[in-house]
Write a protein that holds these residues in place. Structure first.
Motif, short mmCIF file in Angstrom:
data_model
loop_
_atom_site.label_atom_id
_atom_site.label_comp_id
_atom_site.label_asym_id
_atom_site.label_seq_id
_atom_site.Cartn_x
_atom_site.Cartn_y
_atom_site.Cartn_z
N ASN A 62 41.33 50.39 28.45
CA ASN A 62 42.00 50.44 29.74
C ASN A 62 43.10 49.38 29.73
N ALA A 63 44.34 49.82 29.85
CA ALA A 63 45.46 48.89 29.79
C ALA A 63 45.73 48.20 31.12
N ALA A 64 45.08 48.64 32.17
CA ALA A 64 45.29 48.03 33.47
C ALA A 64 44.72 46.62 33.48
N PRO A 65 45.31 45.72 34.24
CA PRO A 65 44.76 44.36 34.35
C PRO A 65 43.31 44.41 34.83
N ILE A 66 42.52 43.44 34.40
CA ILE A 66 41.10 43.39 34.76
C ILE A 66 40.89 43.42 36.27
N ARG A 67 41.81 42.87 37.02
CA ARG A 67 41.60 42.81 38.48
C ARG A 67 41.90 44.13 39.18
N THR A 68 42.45 45.12 38.46
CA THR A 68 42.71 46.42 39.08
C THR A 68 41.40 47.01 39.60
N GLY A 69 41.38 47.32 40.86
CA GLY A 69 40.19 47.90 41.47
C GLY A 69 39.17 46.88 41.96
N LEU A 70 39.35 45.62 41.58
CA LEU A 70 38.43 44.59 42.08
C LEU A 70 38.80 44.22 43.51
N THR A 71 37.80 44.02 44.31
CA THR A 71 38.01 43.59 45.70
C THR A 71 37.10 42.39 45.96
N PRO A 72 37.37 41.64 47.00
CA PRO A 72 36.45 40.55 47.36
C PRO A 72 35.02 41.05 47.53
N ASP A 73 34.85 42.21 48.13
CA ASP A 73 33.49 42.75 48.33
C ASP A 73 32.80 43.07 47.00
N LYS A 74 33.55 43.59 46.02
CA LYS A 74 32.95 43.90 44.72
C LYS A 74 32.53 42.62 43.99
N ILE A 75 33.36 41.58 44.07
CA ILE A 75 33.00 40.30 43.45
C ILE A 75 31.77 39.72 44.15
N ARG A 76 31.77 39.76 45.49
CA ARG A 76 30.60 39.25 46.24
C ARG A 76 29.33 39.99 45.85
N PHE A 123 30.58 33.16 49.17
CA PHE A 123 31.96 32.76 49.49
C PHE A 123 32.79 32.78 48.22
N LEU A 124 34.05 33.19 48.35
CA LEU A 124 34.99 33.16 47.24
C LEU A 124 35.92 31.97 47.43
N THR A 125 36.30 31.32 46.33
CA THR A 125 37.27 30.24 46.47
C THR A 125 38.62 30.83 46.85
N LYS A 126 39.46 29.98 47.39
CA LYS A 126 40.80 30.42 47.81
C LYS A 126 41.58 30.97 46.63
N ARG A 127 41.53 30.27 45.47
CA ARG A 127 42.30 30.73 44.31
C ARG A 127 41.81 32.08 43.79
N LEU A 128 40.50 32.34 43.86
CA LEU A 128 39.98 33.63 43.43
C LEU A 128 40.42 34.72 44.39
N ARG A 129 40.34 34.46 45.67
CA ARG A 129 40.77 35.44 46.67
C ARG A 129 42.26 35.76 46.51
N GLU A 130 43.08 34.73 46.31
CA GLU A 130 44.53 34.96 46.13
C GLU A 130 44.80 35.78 44.88
N TRP A 131 44.05 35.52 43.79
CA TRP A 131 44.20 36.29 42.56
C TRP A 131 43.89 37.77 42.79
N LEU A 132 42.83 38.02 43.55
CA LEU A 132 42.45 39.41 43.85
C LEU A 132 43.50 40.12 44.70
N GLU A 133 44.18 39.37 45.56
CA GLU A 133 45.14 39.97 46.49
C GLU A 133 46.55 40.06 45.93
N THR A 134 46.83 39.39 44.80
CA THR A 134 48.16 39.39 44.22
C THR A 134 48.34 40.61 43.33
N PRO A 135 49.38 41.41 43.59
CA PRO A 135 49.60 42.61 42.75
C PRO A 135 50.01 42.27 41.33
#
Length: 135
Positions: A62-76, A123-135
């Motif tokens: 899968n050539a897509a970045p690892i965060r593709t499809g990841l959401t805060p809820d999936k990480i939680r 809880f997710l750290t701010k940097r993890l949440r920002e990483w998940l939300e950054t395209p």
């Protein structure tokens, strides 16, 4: 009681996988958070070995970045699944007795029943949440 999820290395990994750390904690009446245990998990891009009709064997990645499809809820949910299912601990909804012993070792007077009655949140750290939300 809860858990804080962050990058295992403090920053996103550049490769096709990402490792996360989980620090499970108790929040004391004075607002301090006391870590009771540390866990971790990794997610990686999908790789699959397939054999083609001409006999060649190839690896599909899968050539897509690892965060593709990841959401805060999936990480939680991944963090919660890991925290609630530890093969080395008693098969209970959560290892409350073990965690109560760990807390008592740190000077916190608490019972397994008291821990089991607490709300549990990841809880997710701010940097993890920002990483998940950054395209």
């Amino acid at each position: 009681m809860g858990a804080i999820c962050d990058f295992a290395t403090g920053a996103p990994d550049p490769g096709p996988s990402q490792s996360f750390s989980i620090r499970e904690f108790l929040e004391l009446e004075d607002g301090r958070l006391v870590v009771t245990r540390e866990l971790g998990f990794s997610l990686s891009s999908v790789r699959e070995l397939v054999e083609l009709e001409d006999g060649r064997r190839v690896v599909l990645e899968n050539a897509a970045p690892i965060r593709t499809g990841l959401t805060p809820d999936k990480i939680r949910q991944n963090a919660l699944n890991l925290a609630l299912a530890d093969d080395d601990l008693p098969q209970d909804e959560h290892p409350w007795e073990w965690l109560a012993r760990r807390a008592r070792e740190q000077g916190i007077d608490v019972t397994a029943d008291e821990l089991g009655a607490l709300q549990y949140e990841v809880f997710l750290t701010k940097r993890l949440r920002e990483w998940l939300e950054t395209p």
